[in-house]
Design an enzyme around this catalytic site. Structure first.
Site, PDB file in Angstrom:
ATOM      1  CG  ASP A  55      -3.573 -10.354   1.222  1.00  0.00           C
ATOM      2  OD1 ASP A  55      -4.244  -9.680   2.311  1.00  0.00           O
ATOM      3  OD2 ASP A  55      -3.219 -10.737   0.122  1.00  0.00           O
ATOM      4  CE1 TYR A 113      -1.616  -2.795  -1.709  1.00  0.00           C
ATOM      5  CE2 TYR A 113      -3.357  -1.808  -2.375  1.00  0.00           C
ATOM      6  CZ  TYR A 113      -3.204  -2.849  -0.554  1.00  0.00           C
ATOM      7  OH  TYR A 113      -3.592  -2.689   0.267  1.00  0.00           O
TER       8      TYR A 113
END
Length: 274
Positions: A55, A113
């Site tokens: 993002d 992540y």
């Protein structure tokens, strides 16, 4: 002689100032910058495929992408020349030749992540906590008070691990896309003056890791408990999720592949995590 064929890139980038990975009209993106640089360098229109869409504002230590090189530049020369065309916020740390069957997205078997929290000693309100964040951590940490209940956070993390429908902890997904993912590990790890929330899965839904981090922070603050995790997931109701945490403290750490394809992709990120 030069050998044309498929090339794999391992990329690191500072996502600040970019509208995410995927090309968008009239907005700076990581994919757009790399494609433009490759197209100029190779004097041909080049399209790259990434292992996933980060993002806006999200960083990467080892994003993986592939493209088809019509000129067959040597990998070492290609990496050096490409970095000369790219802005300083984007670096190519590895280039190698891969079989035509390799696909950065579809060949991936998992991603990891991590989300970084700065534990502030400030006892004031939200503005005071934010003001306490050291300047060198402002770009890559989210500040919270240092009174989080770490045991409760780890208990909640354990309830999230497994193959589950993560609709309630995701942004809206395109029609037809499965919302079931296998979260293989979720750890809350100490670091100097902070915590690192590390999640590994076979894949992540849009916004999932930031919402998972937000959930664990709310548990640490006592707003939710580990017992709230199962009902939240079972509801499949996005409106019941805690607030998503800001993008700037999230990093794509590594992308996993099977067999020989695993070798080149993870080392750059692993070296820089410490």
């Amino acid at each position: 002689a030069p050998v044309a064929g498929r090339r794999r890139l391992v990329l690191q980038y500072d996502g600040a100032g970019y509208a995410g990975w995927q090309v968008q009209p009239d907005r700076p993106t990581i994919q757009g910058e790399v494609q433009a640089a490759l197209s100029r360098l190779l004097e041909a229109p080049i399209t790259i495929q990434g292992a996933g869409r980060t993002d806006a504002g999200v960083h990467a230590l080892a994003q993986v992408a592939h493209f088809d090189d019509p000129r067959g530049w040597p990998a070492v020369r290609l990496r050096s020349a490409l970095n000369g065309w790219l802005p300083p916020a984007i670096r190519v740390v590895a280039v190698d030749s891969v079989p035509a069957s390799f696909h950065a997205l579809h060949s991936a078997t998992g991603k990891t992540y991590f989300y970084q929290l700065y534990l502030s000693p400030e006892r004031g309100g939200r503005a005071a906590v934010e003001a306490s964040l050291p300047p060198w951590r402002r770009a890559t940490f989210y500040p919270v008070r240092d009174d989080l209940d770490r045991a409760a956070m780890r208990a909640a993390a354990a309830r999230l691990v497994g193959r589950r429908d993560f609709t309630a902890l995701s942004k809206a997904m395109p029609a037809g896309r499965s919302t079931v993912k296998e979260l293989r590990a979720l750890r809350v790890l100490p670091m100097a003056h902070g915590l690192r929330i590390v999640g590994s899965a076979d894949g992540f839904l849009y916004g999932m890791m930031r919402l998972v981090a937000g959930l664990l922070v709310d548990v640490g603050r006592g707003r939710l408990s580990a017992e709230d995790v199962a009902p939240l997931l079972e509801s499949r109701d996005r409106s019941r999720a805690p607030a998503s945490l800001p993008a700037h403290a999230l990093f794509l750490w590594r992308v996993r592949y099977e067999g020989a394809a695993q070798r080149a992709e993870s080392d750059p990120g692993a070296r820089l995590l410490s």
